[in-house]
Motif scaffolding. Structure first.
Motif, mmCIF file in Angstrom:
data_model
loop_
_atom_site.group_PDB
_atom_site.id
_atom_site.type_symbol
_atom_site.label_atom_id
_atom_site.label_comp_id
_atom_site.label_asym_id
_atom_site.label_seq_id
_atom_site.Cartn_x
_atom_site.Cartn_y
_atom_site.Cartn_z
ATOM 1 N N VAL A 174 0.852 -1.197 0.000
ATOM 2 C CA VAL A 174 0.000 0.000 0.000
ATOM 3 C C VAL A 174 0.881 1.238 0.000
ATOM 4 O O VAL A 174 1.846 1.326 0.757
ATOM 5 N N GLY A 206 -3.367 1.810 -3.307
ATOM 6 C CA GLY A 206 -3.235 2.954 -2.424
ATOM 7 C C GLY A 206 -4.566 3.629 -2.159
ATOM 8 O O GLY A 206 -5.587 3.288 -2.760
ATOM 9 N N ASP A 240 -3.649 0.549 6.193
ATOM 10 C CA ASP A 240 -3.234 -0.337 5.095
ATOM 11 C C ASP A 240 -4.219 -1.491 4.911
ATOM 12 O O ASP A 240 -4.581 -1.844 3.782
ATOM 13 N N THR A 247 -9.567 -2.334 -1.891
ATOM 14 C CA THR A 247 -9.047 -2.674 -3.221
ATOM 15 C C THR A 247 -9.763 -3.887 -3.792
ATOM 16 O O THR A 247 -10.053 -3.948 -4.990
#
Length: 258
Positions: A174, A206, A240, A247
């Motif tokens: 990340v 990210g 993270d 994601t």
């Protein structure tokens, strides 16, 4: 455009795609106004003082937290590679059968503290995509993208080989996405604090990637920077993990790919 009066500064309320600015956060080191924070996890780069990085969590993390971050990077990267190995072999075969050229594509990017490295991706474009040698941002319905390339870009499979960059220590799982040197020079000149992205390792995914669609302009780069700087300001293991889970949602919904 409204104006926010904060002691020591007059700050403008910037409009973001994700929401309006909602308040000021103070710098850890000097108690001065350092950041305007939006409801969607952005900061305004135009009003950050030169020394703002010294007060961020990314630069204040101790040795133990660095070790834990690295352990997360290694374990997540190995899990990604091993869990998708059969798929990766099929994709490699499909790329070879679909168009001439190598299976993998190496491209120079800017990493931690401006160190350059070569990112590894599955090749999704024709081998002469940039024949003149000029760096070009990818566009919607880009004619340079192959048939297999369209699929692996849409599903983000082309990015999986970057797990090897993570294992090498060139990237994190990340972080801000690594950019090409040709673009970095232009963006540093055009956008305040763009160079601050290299305070942490670039990432496979990210905060900007899960909050902002793919961009191919200086304006898009500025918007994504506002998310990257927010990540640097509050970087943590918990953040993270949140980004990794987000994601998965982005990949499943096939959002923002080109």
């Amino acid at each position: 455009m409204s104006v926010l009066n904060v002691p020591g500064a007059v700050l403008h309320d910037h409009d973001f795609r994700g929401g309006n600015v909602i308040g000021a956060a103070r710098d850890f080191s000097g108690g001065k106004v350092a950041v305007m924070v939006s409801a969607e996890g952005q900061v305004v780069p135009e009003i950050l003082p030169k020394t703002w990085l010294s007060g961020t969590r990314a630069l204040r993390q101790g040795a133990l937290e660095h070790v834990l971050h690295r352990a997360l990077d290694i374990s997540a990267s190995l899990a990604l590679l091993l869990g998708t190995l059969p798929l990766l072999l099929l994709v490699a075969l499909a790329i070879k059968l679909d168009s001439r050229g190598p299976v993998f594509y190496r491209q120079e990017r800017v990493g931690l503290h401006h160190r350059r490295f070569h990112i590894l991706k599955f090749r999704s474009m024709t081998v002469d995509a940039e024949k003149p040698g000029t760096a070009v941002w990818a566009a919607a319905r880009d004619s340079r993208v192959t048939r297999v390339g369209r699929f692996i870009r849409l599903t983000r499979i082309d990015e999986i080989p970057q797990a090897i960059n993570i294992l090498r220590g060139e990237m994190a799982f990340v972080g801000p996405r690594p950019e090409r040197p040709e673009f970095v020079e232009k963006l540093i000149a055009a956008i305040p604090h763009y160079a601050d992205r290299v305070a942490v390792r670039p990432g496979l995914t990210g905060w900007a990637q899960v909050k902002h669609p793919y961009g191919a302009s200086i304006e898009d780069a500025r918007d994504k920077l506002s998310y990257d700087l927010w990540y640097i300001r509050g970087r943590s293991l918990w953040l993270d993990l949140r980004i990794i889970l987000a994601t998965v949602r982005v990949v499943v919904l096939r959002a923002g790919a080109r």
